[in-house]
Scaffold this active site. Sequence first.
Site, PDB file in Angstrom:
ATOM      1  N   ARG A 125       3.073 -11.633   1.537  1.00 33.61           N
ATOM      2  CA  ARG A 125       2.429 -12.846   1.020  1.00 33.61           C
ATOM      3  C   ARG A 125       2.274 -12.702  -0.480  1.00 33.61           C
ATOM      4  O   ARG A 125       1.888 -11.629  -0.962  1.00 33.61           O
ATOM      5  CB  ARG A 125       1.024 -13.039   1.607  1.00 33.61           C
ATOM      6  CG  ARG A 125       0.963 -13.252   3.071  1.00 33.61           C
ATOM      7  CD  ARG A 125       1.526 -14.570   3.513  1.00 33.61           C
ATOM      8  NE  ARG A 125       0.829 -15.727   2.936  1.00 33.61           N
ATOM      9  CZ  ARG A 125       1.298 -16.970   3.043  1.00 33.61           C
ATOM     10  NH1 ARG A 125       2.444 -17.208   3.653  1.00 33.61           N
ATOM     11  NH2 ARG A 125       0.626 -17.976   2.531  1.00 33.61           N
TER      12      ARG A 125
ATOM     13  N   ASN B  51       2.419  -1.755  -5.380  1.00 29.03           N
ATOM     14  CA  ASN B  51       3.366  -2.381  -4.458  1.00 29.03           C
ATOM     15  C   ASN B  51       4.661  -1.582  -4.454  1.00 29.03           C
ATOM     16  O   ASN B  51       4.980  -0.896  -5.423  1.00 29.03           O
ATOM     17  CB  ASN B  51       3.658  -3.812  -4.948  1.00 29.03           C
ATOM     18  CG  ASN B  51       4.630  -4.553  -4.048  1.00 29.03           C
ATOM     19  OD1 ASN B  51       4.498  -4.527  -2.823  1.00 29.03           O
ATOM     20  ND2 ASN B  51       5.618  -5.217  -4.637  1.00 29.03           N
TER      21      ASN B  51
ATOM     22  N   LEU C 130       0.232 -13.063  -3.642  1.00 25.21           N
ATOM     23  CA  LEU C 130      -1.221 -13.101  -3.861  1.00 25.21           C
ATOM     24  C   LEU C 130      -1.524 -13.852  -5.155  1.00 25.21           C
ATOM     25  O   LEU C 130      -0.784 -13.748  -6.136  1.00 25.21           O
ATOM     26  CB  LEU C 130      -1.756 -11.669  -3.931  1.00 25.21           C
ATOM     27  CG  LEU C 130      -1.594 -10.907  -2.605  1.00 25.21           C
ATOM     28  CD1 LEU C 130      -1.692  -9.407  -2.822  1.00 25.21           C
ATOM     29  CD2 LEU C 130      -2.632 -11.383  -1.586  1.00 25.21           C
TER      30      LEU C 130
ATOM     31  N   HIS D 124       8.754  -2.293  -4.046  1.00 28.11           N
ATOM     32  CA  HIS D 124       9.743  -3.376  -4.034  1.00 28.11           C
ATOM     33  C   HIS D 124      11.122  -2.753  -3.822  1.00 28.11           C
ATOM     34  O   HIS D 124      11.460  -1.772  -4.485  1.00 28.11           O
ATOM     35  CB  HIS D 124       9.698  -4.139  -5.365  1.00 28.11           C
ATOM     36  CG  HIS D 124      10.654  -5.279  -5.394  1.00 28.11           C
ATOM     37  ND1 HIS D 124      10.434  -6.462  -4.721  1.00 28.11           N
ATOM     38  CD2 HIS D 124      11.866  -5.406  -5.984  1.00 28.11           C
ATOM     39  CE1 HIS D 124      11.463  -7.266  -4.905  1.00 28.11           C
ATOM     40  NE2 HIS D 124      12.355  -6.654  -5.668  1.00 28.11           N
TER      41      HIS D 124
ATOM     42  N   SER E  21       6.548   0.760   8.050  1.00 19.77           N
ATOM     43  CA  SER E  21       7.055   2.129   7.936  1.00 19.77           C
ATOM     44  C   SER E  21       6.599   2.800   6.641  1.00 19.77           C
ATOM     45  O   SER E  21       6.417   4.020   6.606  1.00 19.77           O
ATOM     46  CB  SER E  21       8.579   2.160   8.066  1.00 19.77           C
ATOM     47  OG  SER E  21       9.188   1.555   6.956  1.00 19.77           O
TER      48      SER E  21
HETATM   49  C1  GRF Z   1      10.292  -2.545   2.573  1.00 22.58           C
HETATM   50  O1  GRF Z   1      11.652  -2.503   2.277  1.00 22.58           O
HETATM   51  C2  GRF Z   1       9.503  -2.970   1.379  1.00 22.58           C
HETATM   52  O2  GRF Z   1       9.984  -2.456   0.182  1.00 22.58           O
HETATM   53  C3  GRF Z   1       9.705  -4.457   1.432  1.00 22.58           C
HETATM   54  O3  GRF Z   1       9.625  -4.786   2.789  1.00 22.58           O
HETATM   55  C4  GRF Z   1       9.981  -3.658   3.564  1.00 22.58           C
HETATM   56  C5  GRF Z   1       8.814  -3.335   4.422  1.00 22.58           C
HETATM   57  O4  GRF Z   1       9.054  -2.304   5.309  1.00 22.58           O
HETATM   58  N1  GRF Z   1       8.782  -5.160   0.588  1.00 22.58           N
HETATM   59  P1  GRF Z   1       7.881  -1.605   6.120  1.00 22.58           P
HETATM   60  O5  GRF Z   1       7.002  -2.725   6.711  1.00 22.58           O
HETATM   61  O6  GRF Z   1       7.110  -0.748   5.182  1.00 22.58           O
HETATM   62  O7  GRF Z   1       8.571  -0.853   7.195  1.00 22.58           O
END
Ligand code: GRF
Length: 213
Positions: free
Chosen positions: A88, A104, A90, A106, A13
Amino acid sequence: MKKIVILISGRGSNMEAIVRAQIPGASIAAVISNKPAASGLAFARESGLVAEAIDHTAFATREAFDAALSAAIDRHAPDLVVLAGFMRVLGDDFVRRYEGRLINIHPSLLPSFPGLHTHRKAIESGAKLHGATVHFVTPTLDCGPIVAQAAVAVRPDDTEASLAARVLEQEHVIYPQAVRWFVEDRLVVEGNRVTVRDAALPDGGWIVPLAGA
Ligand code: GRF
């Protein structure tokens, strides 16, 4: 035009939010998943993007997977590599190869709650604020220079799922914004600090608790 490769592992998403933002000056060169079944790949293909999977389970070592992944990324010669729910870890060599052009998202207000299960940890900690962070990736997990954050209130009746949903909404706001700043060459990194050149926000690019969040 800045070329972007987005790495996903699942629903994608955040990738979708970045694609839908249609950032001027950016072109999405490819979406790559380490899981062939990632549902985000379908959205990428339907959007006419190059979408590929490199199944990490097919590699005996982390190094071998990282090497295959960077070979696939480098074919697109990206200016920016975006980790969007890429699950994953890295290796250091991979991270150094893309240093300064690897970001990234988080799901916590770093440096609180690095690693997994951030929403559960936030609730259990009794924190009143939780949120999401976009940061440059460095070899130490969830530790790189912070580009943008959004905070949401932790409500007394929150469950992991309800809190995750509100944080995710904010992820979809700050990730496209951070990518836009990168594409516009507006991010200045000095040590651990990132400022946004000419930011409309008086606080230099941090996105603080949003009303009603
Ligand atoms: C998000 O909450 C992201 O911050 C975390 O995993 C989730 C991934 O969601 N690392 P999506 O695949 O972007 O919908």
